[in-house]
Design a protein around this motif. Sequence first.
Motif, short mmCIF file in Angstrom:
data_model
loop_
_atom_site.label_atom_id
_atom_site.label_comp_id
_atom_site.label_asym_id
_atom_site.label_seq_id
_atom_site.Cartn_x
_atom_site.Cartn_y
_atom_site.Cartn_z
N SER A 69 0.83 -1.21 0.00
CA SER A 69 0.00 0.00 0.00
C SER A 69 0.86 1.25 0.00
N GLY A 70 2.00 1.21 0.70
CA GLY A 70 2.87 2.38 0.74
C GLY A 70 3.65 2.60 -0.54
N ALA A 71 4.14 1.52 -1.15
CA ALA A 71 4.98 1.66 -2.33
C ALA A 71 4.19 1.69 -3.63
N PHE A 72 3.00 1.08 -3.65
CA PHE A 72 2.28 0.98 -4.92
C PHE A 72 0.85 1.54 -4.84
N GLY A 73 0.52 2.19 -3.74
CA GLY A 73 -0.81 2.75 -3.62
C GLY A 73 -1.12 3.76 -4.71
N TRP A 74 -0.10 4.47 -5.16
CA TRP A 74 -0.28 5.47 -6.21
C TRP A 74 -0.74 4.85 -7.53
N ALA A 75 -0.45 3.56 -7.73
CA ALA A 75 -0.76 2.90 -9.01
C ALA A 75 -2.19 2.35 -9.07
N VAL A 76 -2.89 2.39 -7.94
CA VAL A 76 -4.25 1.83 -7.91
C VAL A 76 -5.21 2.76 -8.65
N GLU A 77 -5.95 2.19 -9.58
CA GLU A 77 -6.93 2.97 -10.35
C GLU A 77 -8.26 2.22 -10.31
N ARG A 78 -9.25 2.80 -9.65
CA ARG A 78 -10.50 2.10 -9.38
C ARG A 78 -11.18 1.62 -10.66
N GLY A 79 -11.14 2.41 -11.70
CA GLY A 79 -11.77 2.03 -12.96
C GLY A 79 -11.16 0.76 -13.54
N SER A 80 -9.84 0.68 -13.49
CA SER A 80 -9.15 -0.50 -14.02
C SER A 80 -9.47 -1.73 -13.17
N GLN A 81 -9.55 -1.55 -11.86
CA GLN A 81 -9.87 -2.68 -11.00
C GLN A 81 -11.29 -3.19 -11.26
N GLU A 82 -12.23 -2.29 -11.54
CA GLU A 82 -13.60 -2.72 -11.84
C GLU A 82 -13.65 -3.51 -13.14
N LEU A 83 -12.82 -3.12 -14.11
CA LEU A 83 -12.75 -3.87 -15.37
C LEU A 83 -12.23 -5.28 -15.13
N ILE A 84 -11.21 -5.38 -14.27
CA ILE A 84 -10.65 -6.70 -13.94
C ILE A 84 -11.72 -7.56 -13.27
N GLN A 85 -12.47 -6.98 -12.33
CA GLN A 85 -13.46 -7.74 -11.57
C GLN A 85 -14.67 -8.14 -12.40
N ASP A 86 -14.84 -7.49 -13.57
CA ASP A 86 -15.93 -7.85 -14.48
C ASP A 86 -15.58 -9.03 -15.37
N ILE A 87 -14.31 -9.42 -15.38
CA ILE A 87 -13.89 -10.56 -16.19
C ILE A 87 -14.43 -11.85 -15.58
N ASN A 88 -14.64 -12.85 -16.43
CA ASN A 88 -15.09 -14.16 -15.97
C ASN A 88 -14.23 -14.65 -14.81
N TRP A 89 -14.88 -15.27 -13.80
CA TRP A 89 -14.19 -15.70 -12.57
C TRP A 89 -13.01 -16.61 -12.85
N TYR A 90 -13.19 -17.57 -13.73
CA TYR A 90 -12.12 -18.53 -14.02
C TYR A 90 -10.96 -17.87 -14.77
N VAL A 91 -11.30 -16.91 -15.62
CA VAL A 91 -10.25 -16.17 -16.31
C VAL A 91 -9.45 -15.34 -15.31
N GLN A 92 -10.16 -14.72 -14.35
CA GLN A 92 -9.46 -13.99 -13.29
C GLN A 92 -8.50 -14.89 -12.52
N LEU A 93 -8.97 -16.09 -12.20
CA LEU A 93 -8.13 -17.02 -11.44
C LEU A 93 -6.88 -17.38 -12.23
N PHE A 94 -7.04 -17.63 -13.53
CA PHE A 94 -5.87 -17.91 -14.37
C PHE A 94 -4.93 -16.71 -14.40
N LEU A 95 -5.50 -15.52 -14.54
CA LEU A 95 -4.67 -14.31 -14.63
C LEU A 95 -3.90 -14.05 -13.33
N VAL A 96 -4.56 -14.22 -12.18
CA VAL A 96 -3.87 -13.96 -10.92
C VAL A 96 -2.74 -14.97 -10.72
N LEU A 97 -2.96 -16.22 -11.11
CA LEU A 97 -1.90 -17.23 -11.01
C LEU A 97 -0.75 -16.90 -11.98
#
Length: 369
Positions: free
Chosen positions: A176-204
């Motif tokens: 949170s201290g080193a990368f908090g500046w890079a968090v962009e809510r819009g981009s995170q919402e796009l990621i969370q809209d992706i299919n659950w299984y695709v998200q799991l593959f991407l996070v791995l």
Amino acid sequence: MLLKRLEGGELRFGEGRISGYIAVTLALLSLLGVCAFHFPEYLTTPELRAAYDANVLRTVMFVSLIISGSLGLLNFVRNTNKRAGLLAWALIVIAIALGGHRVEVGDIPTDTPYIGLDWFILDLLGSTLIFIFIEKIIPHRKQAILRPEWQTDLHHFFVNHLIVGFVLLVANQFVSGAFGWAVERGSQELIQDINWYVQLFLVLLVADLVQYALHRVYHEVPFFWRFHAIHHSAKTMDWLAGSRQHIGELIATRCFVLAPIFVLGFDKSVLDAYIIIVGFQAVLNHTNAQINFGWLKYIIVTPQFHHWHHSSDKAAIDRNYAAHFAFIDYLFGTAIKGQKEWPQDYGVVGDYVPEGWLKQQVFPLTNKK
């Protein structure tokens, strides 16, 4: 010291030793459970508190104490060396004196620092039940459950699980201290809209790419290798060997692997599944189990693939870095190709890393290899 006093070597039915070890294990875990009931705000993880029923745990503890006492008595009767039975009964008496399964739990504060004693208990029980069974049913090579070096690896397992709360606190503060500046809510919402299984593959995949890069640094930069050499110093592979890891490396890896996951903002349920997969695969890949994955061995990391990473054979040095997906090593040219067999020897070349948890924590700071 108590662990070193217990007998080592191959366990055989009818000798009373198996019953003794099971008795000691159940009695110790029951005693730790009693301590967790007394101080849940400091000894349990907040996420797990909401996932289990205290009454069910009380029943499990009560049954465990009965089984432990019975097996301890069996060990005392059947085994000429009665230390395990005596130790089990001593632990049982202490657990009962402290309240046993009847300890009441009130409201638990959620803002206290904690260590993951409950996570250690559940993981040790789950790992021993699952992976020792697998290793005995389909072993890669015949070896004792209590093989050489097991005490050191059990100490690593114990410490690394107990400090899980501290490690996560450090990692969260760092990310949170080193990368908090890079968090962009819009981009995170796009990621969370992706299919659950695709998200799991991407996070791995994202986690493994970061871990691959870190792993190469650990191997190719002498200073960092001194820390990582602790993990490679195990000369016998099984489910417990994967726990051998320097605290410094453990914290650094968690910090940098969590950074892109934090920035991308995957769904919480995806992260929960990721944590389960990481924990399972990390243990599985070190197991002494002959599992045939067929063509999947070119896609995912298997025990055979990772055993070669731990080999001290010349052809295996600095190879097979990936933790989840073997194809990453094939893409970057660091995979061992054409190895249809398993390695013969494990450990660091020269076998210069000392045994013992404390010595291994000090080793990177005092050794210049």
